[in-house]
Design a protein around this motif. Structure first.
Motif, PDB file in Angstrom:
ATOM      1  N   ALA A  22       0.504  -1.048   0.341  1.00  0.00           N
ATOM      2  CA  ALA A  22      -0.108  -0.489  -0.215  1.00  0.00           C
ATOM      3  C   ALA A  22       0.472   1.378  -0.212  1.00  0.00           C
ATOM      4  O   ALA A  22       0.302   2.091  -0.199  1.00  0.00           O
ATOM      5  CB  ALA A  22      -0.837   0.276   1.185  1.00  0.00           C
ATOM      6  N   ALA A  25       2.071   3.730  -3.068  1.00  0.00           N
ATOM      7  CA  ALA A  25       1.190   4.568  -3.371  1.00  0.00           C
ATOM      8  C   ALA A  25       1.826   6.161  -3.784  1.00  0.00           C
ATOM      9  O   ALA A  25       1.846   6.746  -4.267  1.00  0.00           O
ATOM     10  CB  ALA A  25       0.078   4.585  -3.292  1.00  0.00           C
ATOM     11  N   GLY A  67      -6.193  -6.894   2.609  1.00  0.00           N
ATOM     12  CA  GLY A  67      -6.534  -5.049   3.311  1.00  0.00           C
ATOM     13  C   GLY A  67      -6.744  -5.284   4.365  1.00  0.00           C
ATOM     14  O   GLY A  67      -7.332  -6.464   4.914  1.00  0.00           O
ATOM     15  N   ASP A  84      -4.790  -0.065   5.385  1.00  0.00           N
ATOM     16  CA  ASP A  84      -4.002  -0.106   3.921  1.00  0.00           C
ATOM     17  C   ASP A  84      -4.699  -1.573   3.063  1.00  0.00           C
ATOM     18  O   ASP A  84      -5.466  -2.313   4.286  1.00  0.00           O
ATOM     19  CB  ASP A  84      -2.638  -1.136   4.244  1.00  0.00           C
ATOM     20  CG  ASP A  84      -1.796   0.739   5.199  1.00  0.00           C
ATOM     21  OD1 ASP A  84      -1.660   1.278   4.514  1.00  0.00           O
ATOM     22  OD2 ASP A  84      -1.342  -0.359   6.045  1.00  0.00           O
ATOM     23  N   VAL A  85      -4.637  -1.237   2.022  1.00  0.00           N
ATOM     24  CA  VAL A  85      -4.693  -1.800   0.657  1.00  0.00           C
ATOM     25  C   VAL A  85      -3.669  -2.369  -0.337  1.00  0.00           C
ATOM     26  O   VAL A  85      -3.326  -1.042  -0.221  1.00  0.00           O
ATOM     27  CB  VAL A  85      -6.219  -1.823   0.081  1.00  0.00           C
ATOM     28  CG1 VAL A  85      -6.779  -2.638  -1.021  1.00  0.00           C
ATOM     29  CG2 VAL A  85      -7.651  -1.445   1.543  1.00  0.00           C
ATOM     30  N   ARG A  86      -3.333  -3.389  -0.267  1.00  0.00           N
ATOM     31  CA  ARG A  86      -2.617  -4.047  -1.968  1.00  0.00           C
ATOM     32  C   ARG A  86      -2.396  -2.792  -2.762  1.00  0.00           C
ATOM     33  O   ARG A  86      -3.842  -2.576  -3.300  1.00  0.00           O
ATOM     34  CB  ARG A  86      -2.656  -5.724  -1.647  1.00  0.00           C
ATOM     35  CG  ARG A  86      -1.748  -6.988  -1.068  1.00  0.00           C
ATOM     36  CD  ARG A  86      -1.701  -7.764  -1.751  1.00  0.00           C
ATOM     37  NE  ARG A  86      -2.286  -7.314  -2.809  1.00  0.00           N
ATOM     38  CZ  ARG A  86      -2.565  -9.226  -3.268  1.00  0.00           C
ATOM     39  NH1 ARG A  86      -2.868 -10.747  -2.592  1.00  0.00           N
ATOM     40  NH2 ARG A  86      -3.418  -9.166  -4.515  1.00  0.00           N
ATOM     41  N   LEU A  87      -1.457  -2.446  -2.874  1.00  0.00           N
ATOM     42  CA  LEU A  87      -1.190  -1.505  -4.108  1.00  0.00           C
ATOM     43  C   LEU A  87      -2.672  -1.620  -5.039  1.00  0.00           C
ATOM     44  O   LEU A  87      -3.462  -1.328  -6.232  1.00  0.00           O
ATOM     45  CB  LEU A  87      -0.142  -1.423  -4.874  1.00  0.00           C
ATOM     46  CG  LEU A  87      -0.216   0.035  -5.883  1.00  0.00           C
ATOM     47  CD1 LEU A  87      -0.664   1.476  -5.453  1.00  0.00           C
ATOM     48  CD2 LEU A  87       1.280   0.097  -6.375  1.00  0.00           C
ATOM     49  N   ARG A  89      -4.730  -3.983  -5.560  1.00  0.00           N
ATOM     50  CA  ARG A  89      -6.625  -3.761  -5.073  1.00  0.00           C
ATOM     51  C   ARG A  89      -6.528  -2.929  -4.690  1.00  0.00           C
ATOM     52  O   ARG A  89      -8.724  -2.016  -4.505  1.00  0.00           O
ATOM     53  CB  ARG A  89      -7.007  -4.491  -4.152  1.00  0.00           C
ATOM     54  CG  ARG A  89      -6.004  -6.310  -4.421  1.00  0.00           C
ATOM     55  CD  ARG A  89      -6.590  -6.489  -5.178  1.00  0.00           C
ATOM     56  NE  ARG A  89      -8.276  -7.617  -5.151  1.00  0.00           N
ATOM     57  CZ  ARG A  89      -8.955  -9.376  -5.038  1.00  0.00           C
ATOM     58  NH1 ARG A  89      -8.246  -9.484  -4.364  1.00  0.00           N
ATOM     59  NH2 ARG A  89      -9.921  -8.208  -4.809  1.00  0.00           N
ATOM     60  N   GLN A  90      -6.186  -1.421  -4.422  1.00  0.00           N
ATOM     61  CA  GLN A  90      -6.768   0.145  -4.306  1.00  0.00           C
ATOM     62  C   GLN A  90      -7.617   0.407  -5.508  1.00  0.00           C
ATOM     63  O   GLN A  90      -7.563  -0.077  -6.246  1.00  0.00           O
ATOM     64  CB  GLN A  90      -5.130   0.031  -4.288  1.00  0.00           C
ATOM     65  CG  GLN A  90      -5.105   0.375  -2.913  1.00  0.00           C
ATOM     66  CD  GLN A  90      -3.753   1.420  -3.043  1.00  0.00           C
ATOM     67  OE1 GLN A  90      -3.362   2.433  -3.674  1.00  0.00           O
ATOM     68  NE2 GLN A  90      -2.544   1.178  -1.626  1.00  0.00           N
ATOM     69  N   GLY A  95     -10.531  -0.390   1.595  1.00  0.00           N
ATOM     70  CA  GLY A  95     -11.011   0.457   2.008  1.00  0.00           C
ATOM     71  C   GLY A  95     -11.970   0.861   2.715  1.00  0.00           C
ATOM     72  O   GLY A  95     -12.138   1.444   4.120  1.00  0.00           O
ATOM     73  N   TRP A 124      -6.123   9.869  -0.969  1.00  0.00           N
ATOM     74  CA  TRP A 124      -6.640   8.543  -0.165  1.00  0.00           C
ATOM     75  C   TRP A 124      -6.552   8.798   1.551  1.00  0.00           C
ATOM     76  O   TRP A 124      -6.596   8.220   2.077  1.00  0.00           O
ATOM     77  CB  TRP A 124      -5.584   7.285  -0.855  1.00  0.00           C
ATOM     78  CG  TRP A 124      -4.789   7.472  -0.211  1.00  0.00           C
ATOM     79  CD1 TRP A 124      -3.752   6.970   1.025  1.00  0.00           C
ATOM     80  CD2 TRP A 124      -3.567   7.785  -1.277  1.00  0.00           C
ATOM     81  NE1 TRP A 124      -2.550   6.861   0.361  1.00  0.00           N
ATOM     82  CE2 TRP A 124      -2.195   7.678  -0.560  1.00  0.00           C
ATOM     83  CE3 TRP A 124      -3.947   8.548  -2.526  1.00  0.00           C
ATOM     84  CZ2 TRP A 124      -1.023   7.959  -1.439  1.00  0.00           C
ATOM     85  CZ3 TRP A 124      -2.045   9.129  -2.929  1.00  0.00           C
ATOM     86  CH2 TRP A 124      -0.315   8.414  -2.399  1.00  0.00           C
TER      87      TRP A 124
END
Length: 176
Positions: A22, A25, A67, A84-87, A89-90, A95, A124
């Protein structure tokens, strides 16, 4: 399909990698790119937060966390330490789903508010939380606990002019 559920002790090992992903980003923001290579919360600390009962994960269809939201109960508030959310999956609502679950559980616990500290202008961060009903606290509106957290962040290199404390009063919360 994503399921939001309470975090389990066995999830703790995966959470630092999600935080690391995350954080990538921040590379898109030159003055904050250093955060992409910063330290992550340890699995040990995650286990302690999970034991406190205020942590949730977003799990994929194989029950793997993608996440998480880690929080703690501080007085009459749920304080969000990390969301946090894996990049990869953003931007898919994970989130927001984690945040909505945390808010709903805080209401069920009878807490008065949800608080956090974050960046004022990062899309974000504060702008996201404002869309979810949070307000930025200013001056005397920042209690001693949040003032101390902001001070601690500054000691660890966070730019004070870019950070803020936020609060969602649960009696008026609407996360739609």
């Amino acid at each position: 399909m994503i399921i939001i559920r309470p975090a389990r002790v066995e999830d703790a090992e995966a959470l630092p990698q999600i935080e690391q992903s995350a954080g990538l980003a921040f590379r898109a923001i030159p003055e904050l790119a250093w955060l992409a290579d910063g330290d992550n919360v340890s699995a040990e600390r995650h286990r302690a937060l999970i034991a406190g009962g205020a942590c949730w994960v977003a799990a994929d269809n194989k029950d793997r966390p993608v996440g998480f939201l880690s929080a703690g109960i501080e007085g009459d508030a749920l304080h969000i330490w990390e969301l946090d959310v894996r990049l990869d999956r953003q931007g898919s609502g994970i989130g927001r789903a984690l945040l909505e679950r945390a808010i709903a559980d805080a209401k069920r616990l009878g807490l008065a508010a949800v608080t956090l500290t974050t960046f004022r202008a990062v899309a974000w961060n504060a702008p996201f939380y404002r869309k979810c009903g949070f307000r930025i606290l200013e001056g005397a509106g920042i209690d001693e606990r949040l003032t101390r957290l902001l001070s601690d962040e500054a000691e660890h290199g966070m730019p004070t002019d870019q950070r803020c404390a936020m609060r969602l009063d649960l009696s008026r919360a609407d996360t739609r």
